[in-house]
Design a protein around this motif. Structure first.
Motif, PDB file in Angstrom:
ATOM      1  N   ALA A 130     -26.132  23.718 -32.381  1.00  0.00           N
ATOM      2  CA  ALA A 130     -27.219  24.657 -31.372  1.00  0.00           C
ATOM      3  C   ALA A 130     -27.572  26.006 -31.850  1.00  0.00           C
ATOM      4  CB  ALA A 130     -26.257  24.728 -30.018  1.00  0.00           C
ATOM      5  N   PHE A 169     -28.190  29.769 -30.458  1.00  0.00           N
ATOM      6  CA  PHE A 169     -28.110  30.617 -29.157  1.00  0.00           C
ATOM      7  C   PHE A 169     -28.931  31.872 -29.799  1.00  0.00           C
ATOM      8  CE2 PHE A 169     -25.413  28.328 -26.268  1.00  0.00           C
ATOM      9  CZ  PHE A 169     -24.876  27.457 -27.171  1.00  0.00           C
ATOM     10  N   SER A 212     -27.363  33.475 -24.853  1.00  0.00           N
ATOM     11  CA  SER A 212     -28.213  32.191 -24.153  1.00  0.00           C
ATOM     12  C   SER A 212     -28.645  31.276 -25.177  1.00  0.00           C
ATOM     13  CB  SER A 212     -29.366  32.627 -23.346  1.00  0.00           C
ATOM     14  OG  SER A 212     -30.367  33.460 -24.391  1.00  0.00           O
ATOM     15  N   PHE A 213     -28.536  30.116 -24.451  1.00  0.00           N
ATOM     16  CA  PHE A 213     -28.871  28.763 -25.040  1.00  0.00           C
ATOM     17  C   PHE A 213     -30.395  28.560 -25.603  1.00  0.00           C
ATOM     18  CE2 PHE A 213     -28.546  24.283 -26.200  1.00  0.00           C
ATOM     19  CZ  PHE A 213     -29.817  23.609 -25.776  1.00  0.00           C
ATOM     20  N   HIS A 229     -32.478  19.010 -27.313  1.00  0.00           N
ATOM     21  CA  HIS A 229     -32.329  19.726 -25.985  1.00  0.00           C
ATOM     22  C   HIS A 229     -32.846  21.154 -26.000  1.00  0.00           C
ATOM     23  CE1 HIS A 229     -29.902  16.227 -24.714  1.00  0.00           C
ATOM     24  NE2 HIS A 229     -29.454  16.243 -25.888  1.00  0.00           N
ATOM     25  N   TYR A 230     -33.506  21.631 -25.053  1.00  0.00           N
ATOM     26  CA  TYR A 230     -34.041  22.884 -25.011  1.00  0.00           C
ATOM     27  C   TYR A 230     -33.960  23.707 -23.876  1.00  0.00           C
ATOM     28  CZ  TYR A 230     -36.513  20.935 -29.304  1.00  0.00           C
ATOM     29  OH  TYR A 230     -36.877  20.253 -30.477  1.00  0.00           O
ATOM     30  N   ALA A 231     -34.139  24.783 -23.856  1.00  0.00           N
ATOM     31  CA  ALA A 231     -34.082  25.871 -23.002  1.00  0.00           C
ATOM     32  C   ALA A 231     -35.429  25.905 -22.444  1.00  0.00           C
ATOM     33  CB  ALA A 231     -33.534  27.223 -23.430  1.00  0.00           C
ATOM     34  N   ARG A 277     -25.025  23.365 -23.395  1.00  0.00           N
ATOM     35  CA  ARG A 277     -25.825  24.612 -23.103  1.00  0.00           C
ATOM     36  C   ARG A 277     -24.986  25.864 -23.040  1.00  0.00           C
ATOM     37  NH1 ARG A 277     -29.427  21.117 -21.039  1.00  0.00           N
ATOM     38  NH2 ARG A 277     -31.652  21.589 -21.775  1.00  0.00           N
ATOM     39  N   ASP A 278     -23.557  25.368 -22.950  1.00  0.00           N
ATOM     40  CA  ASP A 278     -22.534  26.499 -22.839  1.00  0.00           C
ATOM     41  C   ASP A 278     -21.966  27.043 -24.162  1.00  0.00           C
ATOM     42  OD1 ASP A 278     -19.508  26.662 -20.539  1.00  0.00           O
ATOM     43  OD2 ASP A 278     -20.394  27.790 -22.155  1.00  0.00           O
TER      44      ASP A 278
END
Length: 125
Positions: free
Chosen positions: A35, A37, A46-47, A58-60, A107-108
């Motif tokens: 990922a 961040f 933040s992600f 996967h996206y913000a 996302r964490d």
């Protein structure tokens, strides 16, 4: 255990593009979720985006449609292509990796044990 090294950051004008790289060594890279961040001054980490071992991405919401994450398992590298950059994208970008990251936790940042040193991205005219 995997070691991560980011590269590709820099200064770019609004609307420009950058490609970040996260090179991994050690471990079985193909098994890791990786990922990106980011952390701006005075803000929490933040992600941005993630790619699982399966290749799913996967996206913000803030970067969807502008950023693309991809991986090359043969080169043990994950890329983050960033287009249409905005001043709000200015931050230190970190890549992170781990195995066993479940989808609901992707996302964490606390679910990732392995981190790179970060690369600065500055979007400014």
């Amino acid at each position: 255990q995997v070691q991560l090294v980011e590269s590709g950051g820099g200064l770019v004008q609004p609307g420009g593009s950058l490609r970040l790289s996260c090179a991994a060594s050690g471990g079985t890279f193909s098994r890791y979720t990786v990922a990106w961040f980011r952390q701006a001054p005075g803000k929490e980490r933040s992600f941005v985006a993630a790619i699982r071992y399966s290749g799913s991405t996967h996206y913000a919401d803030s970067v969807k449609g502008r950023f693309t994450i991809s991986r090359d398992n043969a080169k043990t590298t994950v890329y983050l292509q960033m287009n249409s950059l905005k001043p709000d994208d200015t931050a230190v970008y970190y890549c992170a990796a781990d195995t066993g990251v479940i989808l609901s936790s992707i996302r964490d940042h606390s679910n990732y044990d392995y981190w790179g040193q970060g690369t600065q991205v500055t979007v400014s005219s």
